[in-house]
Design a protein around this motif. Sequence first.
Motif, mmCIF file in Angstrom:
data_model
loop_
_atom_site.group_PDB
_atom_site.id
_atom_site.type_symbol
_atom_site.label_atom_id
_atom_site.label_comp_id
_atom_site.label_asym_id
_atom_site.label_seq_id
_atom_site.Cartn_x
_atom_site.Cartn_y
_atom_site.Cartn_z
ATOM 1 N N TRP A 299 -5.223 -4.200 -0.313
ATOM 2 C CA TRP A 299 -4.118 -4.758 0.473
ATOM 3 C C TRP A 299 -2.817 -3.999 0.238
ATOM 4 C CZ3 TRP A 299 0.405 -6.976 -1.379
ATOM 5 C CH2 TRP A 299 0.456 -7.247 -2.750
ATOM 6 N N ARG A 300 -2.625 -3.515 -0.986
ATOM 7 C CA ARG A 300 -1.423 -2.717 -1.232
ATOM 8 C C ARG A 300 -1.518 -1.375 -0.519
ATOM 9 N NH1 ARG A 300 -0.844 -2.356 -7.477
ATOM 10 N NH2 ARG A 300 0.948 -1.051 -6.919
ATOM 11 N N TRP A 301 -2.719 -0.809 -0.465
ATOM 12 C CA TRP A 301 -2.887 0.439 0.276
ATOM 13 C C TRP A 301 -2.606 0.221 1.767
ATOM 14 C CZ3 TRP A 301 -7.544 1.591 3.336
ATOM 15 C CH2 TRP A 301 -7.474 2.851 3.932
ATOM 16 N N GLN A 302 -3.008 -0.918 2.311
ATOM 17 C CA GLN A 302 -2.710 -1.223 3.709
ATOM 18 C C GLN A 302 -1.199 -1.266 3.946
ATOM 19 O OE1 GLN A 302 -4.753 -4.852 4.633
ATOM 20 N NE2 GLN A 302 -6.739 -4.042 4.066
ATOM 21 N N LEU A 303 -0.471 -1.842 3.008
ATOM 22 C CA LEU A 303 0.986 -1.891 3.143
ATOM 23 C C LEU A 303 1.580 -0.489 3.146
ATOM 24 C CD1 LEU A 303 1.954 -4.886 0.818
ATOM 25 C CD2 LEU A 303 1.860 -4.852 3.307
ATOM 26 N N TYR A 304 1.133 0.333 2.194
ATOM 27 C CA TYR A 304 1.662 1.696 2.120
ATOM 28 C C TYR A 304 1.288 2.502 3.367
ATOM 29 C CZ TYR A 304 3.113 1.249 -2.763
ATOM 30 O OH TYR A 304 3.743 0.881 -3.920
ATOM 31 N N ALA A 305 0.063 2.338 3.838
ATOM 32 C CA ALA A 305 -0.362 3.071 5.032
ATOM 33 C C ALA A 305 0.467 2.658 6.242
ATOM 34 C CB ALA A 305 -1.848 2.835 5.292
ATOM 35 N N ALA A 306 0.775 1.359 6.347
ATOM 36 C CA ALA A 306 1.607 0.897 7.453
ATOM 37 C C ALA A 306 3.019 1.439 7.341
ATOM 38 C CB ALA A 306 1.627 -0.632 7.486
ATOM 39 N N GLN A 307 3.548 1.498 6.117
ATOM 40 C CA GLN A 307 4.892 2.030 5.920
ATOM 41 C C GLN A 307 4.960 3.514 6.252
ATOM 42 O OE1 GLN A 307 7.830 0.380 4.837
ATOM 43 N NE2 GLN A 307 6.596 -1.369 5.439
ATOM 44 N N SER A 308 3.856 4.221 6.033
ATOM 45 C CA SER A 308 3.845 5.659 6.311
ATOM 46 C C SER A 308 3.733 5.964 7.788
ATOM 47 C CB SER A 308 2.675 6.330 5.569
ATOM 48 O OG SER A 308 2.783 6.119 4.174
#
Length: 652
Positions: A299-308
């Motif tokens: 879920w944290r990777w999803q957040l970072y991917a969305a921010q990128s």
Amino acid sequence: LSQSSHLSLLSNWDHSIGRDAPAETQPQNLPPQPAPNAWQVIKGVLFRIFIIWAISSWFRRGPAPQDQAGPGGAPRVASRNLFPKDTLMNLHVYISEHEHFTDFNATSALFWEQHDLVYGDWTSGENSDGCYEHFAELDIPQSVQQNGSIYIHVYFTKSGFHPDPRQKALYRRLATVHMSRMINKYKRRRFQKTKNLLTGETEADPEMIKRAEDYGPVEVISHWHPNITINIVDDHTPWVKGSVPPPLDQYVKFDAVSGDYYPIIYFNDYWNLQKDYYPINESLASLPLRVSFCPLSLWRWQLYAAQSTKSPWNFLGDELYEQSDEEQDSVKVALLETNPYLLALTIIVSIVHSVFEFLAFKNDIQFWNSRQSLEGLSVRSVFFGVFQSFVVLLYILDNETNFVVQVSVFIGVLIDLWKITKVMDVRLDREHRVAGIFPRLSFKDKSTYIESSTKVYDDMAFRYLSWILFPLLGCYAVYSLLYLEHKGWYSWVLSMLYGFLLTFGFITMTPQLFINYKLKSVAHLPWRMLTYKALNTFIDDLFAFVIKMPVMYRIGCLRDGEAQRAGPPGCGLAGPDLTASHPSPDVDPTAAAPVAEVPTAAGALTPAPAPTMTTTREEASTSLPTKPTQGASSASEPQEAPPKPAEDKKKD
């Protein structure tokens, strides 16, 4: 909005927040970065919230049925991670000038090697969080000093294997996962050739002037940040090839033969602020680099991917990328440095502000679209507003502002031009053409504006206002010419007018206040729009202290707030004076006495107020009966007919 709370947790949990590079390695001649606008910050946050919502929607509804079939019609099979849970693996990190790395035997290229890592281990490491880090000074090749690129190559292999394909006995394709990335960042540096228009002198650095002459107004320079984090995502989701939702599909790589996917490697530099990057040049002999390795949850990777994920305005060019990075920086700083309660309050209030801003815009359009009479409205203020909008538009075009800002200002100019058609009769005069070809625009005051006293008071107000504005404009123009630097005379005119309007623009509301005072009424104003704007001024004042911005802009917010809340006589947030909806140049002195005897809904008469009138009003009231009547029947008793203005007030 829950995304902001998630990111605040990330700021505490993530180990990718880098330390600043040594001060002696960072040049001090970087140009100052303009502070981001408060609403750009909020728009950036709202866009990222939308991305999180979109990703969540994908996961909630699951894969679409059409994605379950392959090209030949056979159903797709869910894949698995090629590195099972608790797999022993080794980490190999190489630094190279080449994008494609093959020189595994060069010991100088090997930056870091970590053995016996456990996939999915969250308890090992110095801080018992599964994280490791390595720091070293990199020798800078001459090509990198001269604006070349430098890459990091990361290999994870199962224990006992090697990433070099030439070592046949130790290399396995399904036991090796590889990811590369350029770790320097190219940024544009703009040179603005400004000078004092009278003396020709400038305070700019001579070296910068020489570089501007050599490289032109825009120079692309390689920049460096000393920190980067390598994340391996602890994920064993049975992804189906072709059904991974964007932007996650950019990172999930499937093996062409087995159909399974490799562990997801993510280079995490989210918390590397743009202000911490510094240029790479020949004065630097080495570059500090701290590489961290940490596991990362799904879920944290999803957040970072969305921010990128970049904004939808990517097609506008690379210049907008850099502006987007600056906006993201302001969000990161707010998450790192702002109190969580204050941050939550800021987000809530910003949403309320957006709602009020939309309602004010909607009611402003409705007011002018349905307005039939211009009595009590300052037509000259509308024209002056068009002039202000044109100055702002030309100023931001001259200073190469964000394209989105340019579009919004241009739309505002069109709306102001549309208002002119509502306050004046505009037609095409085909008899008198411009250059004998184009029809001439003809402007004529509307009858409701001429027949009332509004036009007289409007002209009078602007005449008085010119006695103040023109001397102030002349003084500001002389100051700007003597003490400030400009690109040319055109830029001087625009910057002088823009700075003047920003400083003294609130004075332009005085004509409307003057008309209100003369007509003794404010019922003709767009009260819904003004109410929403007045409420928004309180929010603007709050953001003036919460959001980081220039001091002059902060003072301007407070100035506009006080000017907006300062109403005309009888004006307030409670609403207009409805007893004066038929404004006239003079208020009849006998109007107050009959109003005291207006029957209520129950038939009783309202008590008359205490006599606090002038001598004229007292003399006028002596003609009325001194004995008050009682009951509903008293309304039919014969009495002297009141003057016509009093009847108008009864109808109101």
